[in-house]
Write an enzyme that holds these catalytic residues in place. Structure first.
Site, mmCIF file in Angstrom:
data_model
loop_
_atom_site.group_PDB
_atom_site.id
_atom_site.type_symbol
_atom_site.label_atom_id
_atom_site.label_comp_id
_atom_site.label_asym_id
_atom_site.label_seq_id
_atom_site.Cartn_x
_atom_site.Cartn_y
_atom_site.Cartn_z
ATOM 1 N N HIS A 216 0.782 -1.015 0.085
ATOM 2 C CA HIS A 216 -0.190 -0.452 0.166
ATOM 3 C C HIS A 216 1.045 1.230 0.354
ATOM 4 O O HIS A 216 0.387 2.306 -0.025
ATOM 5 C CB HIS A 216 -1.145 -0.178 1.325
HETATM 6 C C1 UD1 Z 1 -2.813 5.349 6.430
HETATM 7 C C2 UD1 Z 1 -1.134 5.656 6.888
HETATM 8 C C3 UD1 Z 1 -0.468 5.246 6.284
HETATM 9 C C4 UD1 Z 1 -0.231 3.617 6.814
HETATM 10 C C5 UD1 Z 1 -1.648 3.488 6.127
HETATM 11 C C6 UD1 Z 1 -2.511 1.682 6.607
HETATM 12 C C7 UD1 Z 1 -0.795 8.776 6.392
HETATM 13 C C8 UD1 Z 1 0.056 9.622 5.989
HETATM 14 N N1 UD1 Z 1 -1.113 7.070 5.469
HETATM 15 O O1 UD1 Z 1 -1.920 5.341 4.364
HETATM 16 O O2 UD1 Z 1 1.185 5.488 7.131
HETATM 17 O O3 UD1 Z 1 0.219 2.967 6.801
HETATM 18 O O4 UD1 Z 1 -2.832 4.091 7.007
HETATM 19 O O5 UD1 Z 1 -3.331 1.390 5.891
HETATM 20 O O6 UD1 Z 1 -1.102 9.327 7.810
HETATM 21 N N2 UD1 Z 1 -9.475 4.331 1.594
HETATM 22 C C9 UD1 Z 1 -10.682 3.067 2.179
HETATM 23 N N3 UD1 Z 1 -11.478 3.345 3.732
HETATM 24 C C10 UD1 Z 1 -10.841 3.944 5.224
HETATM 25 C C11 UD1 Z 1 -9.708 4.411 4.712
HETATM 26 C C12 UD1 Z 1 -9.259 4.782 3.420
HETATM 27 O O7 UD1 Z 1 -11.562 2.823 1.175
HETATM 28 O O8 UD1 Z 1 -10.891 3.224 5.576
HETATM 29 C C13 UD1 Z 1 -9.329 4.493 0.284
HETATM 30 C C14 UD1 Z 1 -9.548 5.693 0.103
HETATM 31 O O9 UD1 Z 1 -9.437 5.958 -1.072
HETATM 32 C C15 UD1 Z 1 -8.232 6.921 0.399
HETATM 33 C C16 UD1 Z 1 -7.612 5.207 -0.021
HETATM 34 O O10 UD1 Z 1 -7.658 4.197 0.557
HETATM 35 O O11 UD1 Z 1 -7.894 7.975 -1.036
HETATM 36 C C17 UD1 Z 1 -6.515 6.128 1.204
HETATM 37 O O12 UD1 Z 1 -6.301 5.813 2.266
HETATM 38 P P1 UD1 Z 1 -5.291 7.220 3.295
HETATM 39 O O13 UD1 Z 1 -5.580 6.610 4.760
HETATM 40 O O14 UD1 Z 1 -5.081 8.550 2.458
HETATM 41 O O15 UD1 Z 1 -3.927 6.246 2.825
HETATM 42 P P2 UD1 Z 1 -3.805 4.969 3.466
HETATM 43 O O16 UD1 Z 1 -2.424 4.790 1.687
HETATM 44 O O17 UD1 Z 1 -4.018 3.786 3.666
#
Ligand code: UD1
Length: 373
Positions: A216
């Site tokens: 990820h």
């Molecule tokens: C975040 C953390 C990362 C951690 C990871 C664990 C930061 C900068 N990054 O990254 O350090 O390792 O979480 O997963 O804080 N989404 C969903 N459902 C959710 C949350 C997100 O579908 O509950 C999707 C959204 O489209 C979003 C994407 O996942 O844009 C990424 O989520 P985001 O929280 O931006 O970053 P992570 O890659 O999860």
């Protein structure tokens, strides 16, 4: 009477905070102290598999506040959290804010608290990848720079912090609260029916050999080239060892966006939704090896004795290499194949670096209650 606010936001935060809340309650009861603990969920992660399911399985209390910030760019997400958390602080006027790990919620809430002169405790302080292109590295450096209590998981962290000019008196080597949670739940996790549900157990009750993959990191999945190269390499490896891949929403969206599904279809992958904590630990404990770009999984694999090939050029958790089961392989296919073959032929055993003993949260609770008195 003392009031503590704990902040969680994203999936890896939940298992780090759960034992701390429990230990503070137990320690306060033993000492006859009145401590109010308030749990704030920023809502950085919000889908059930990434959030509420973890709460249930870890026995975390329902958050007192859910800020519902959701996804967005770094500035937008961090800004939204700061705006909403400031209101909580104004209302609650806590004596201490506890933040964990390195996600955007960590720095946003630490910054809010310090601007209001509220002391901040950072759990998992001092880890450094020395790669400032990682958003988490920026979050770590900034959170540590303003925190009052820096709780570290491994000895390298103190050197990093002191090297950045942080007063050694603020640093407490307490161990790893994520491992507290792992040790508490690992037996329950091993008896989950997930292997059966995924047809990984045959008629003779034998578990089929498989590898586990999680991917990820933005550096691996946000651009087409590295993602394509990694998936091609994993597809080749999966012909020797089937690969189970719980797919993170960021990665799933990008595989679709870059039209890379054919690479998954060309290999022997079992693509599944992100798993709850117990099922994931069950899958990890039984895997022949894990290929991952996660931070925390390097630590869990070490304690479970599962070889971990980290699909990154660096790690902020060097003890998982020096004392654990971790090997850095980056995203270079030759290095990955070599380490994969070597991991499958070597024996690995469970490792417990210093203070990864199930009592880290207790140490934190003792220190915080003493200081709050
Ligand atoms: C975040 C953390 C990362 C951690 C990871 C664990 C930061 C900068 N990054 O990254 O350090 O390792 O979480 O997963 O804080 N989404 C969903 N459902 C959710 C949350 C997100 O579908 O509950 C999707 C959204 O489209 C979003 C994407 O996942 O844009 C990424 O989520 P985001 O929280 O931006 O970053 P992570 O890659 O999860």
């Amino acid at each position: 009477m003392s009031k503590i606010i704990h902040v969680v936001g994203a999936r890896p935060n939940f298992m780090k905070i759960a034992p701390v809340i429990e230990a503070i309650n137990a320690s306060a009861a033993r000492k006859g102290r009145s401590v109010t603990q308030i749990l704030v969920h920023t809502g950085q992660h919000y889908t059930p598999e990434m959030s509420s399911l973890m709460f249930e399985q870890l026995g975390l209390p329902t958050p007192d506040y859910n800020l519902d910030v959701g996804s967005g760019g770094h500035g937008q997400q961090t800004g939204r959290i700061m705006e909403a958390f400031e209101q909580v602080l104004l209302k609650e006027q806590p004596d201490l804010v506890v933040v964990v790990g390195d996600v955007n919620s960590t720095i946003a809430c630490a910054l809010d608290a310090k601007k209001m002169n509220i002391p901040v405790a950072h759990i998992e302080a001092g880890l450094r990848s020395f790669d400032r292109e990682m958003p988490e590295e920026i979050n770590r450096i900034l959170t540590d720079a303003i925190s009052d209590y820096l709780f570290t998981t491994e000895e390298s962290a103190r050197m990093n912090l002191v090297g950045e000019g942080i007063d050694g008196g603020k640093i407490f080597f307490v161990g790893n609260t994520m491992i507290d949670t792992l040790l508490k739940h690992k037996d329950a996790a091993k008896s989950r029916p997930i292997l059966k549900q995924l047809n990984l157990i045959d008629g003779n009750h034998n578990t089929q050999a498989y590898g586990l993959v999680t991917l990820h990191r933005p550096s691996n999945v946000d651009k087409v080239e590295p993602l394509k190269e990694l998936l091609s390499c994993l597809a080749e490896l999966s012909k020797d060892l089937p690969l189970v891949m719980p797919i993170h929403p960021r990665t799933k969206a990008n595989i679709e966006k870059f039209n890379l599904m054919h690479l998954i279809e060309s290999g022997n992958f079992l693509l599944i939704e992100p798993q709850g904590y117990l099922d994931f630990i069950c899958l990890l404990s039984n895997a022949k090896l894990i290929l991952s770009d996660s931070g925390g999984i390097q630590e869990e694999a070490t304690v479970l004795g599962v070889p971990c090939l980290t699909l990154r050029e660096n790690t902020e958790r060097p003890i998982t290499i020096s004392e654990g089961t971790n090997t850095l392989v980056g995203n270079n296919p030759n290095a990955i194949v070599k380490a994969f073959n070597s991991a499958l032929t070597k024996d690995f055993s469970e490792k417990r670096p210093k203070y990864w003993d199930g009592s880290a949260a207790q140490r934190i609770a003792e220190i915080l209650l003493t200081h709050l008195a």
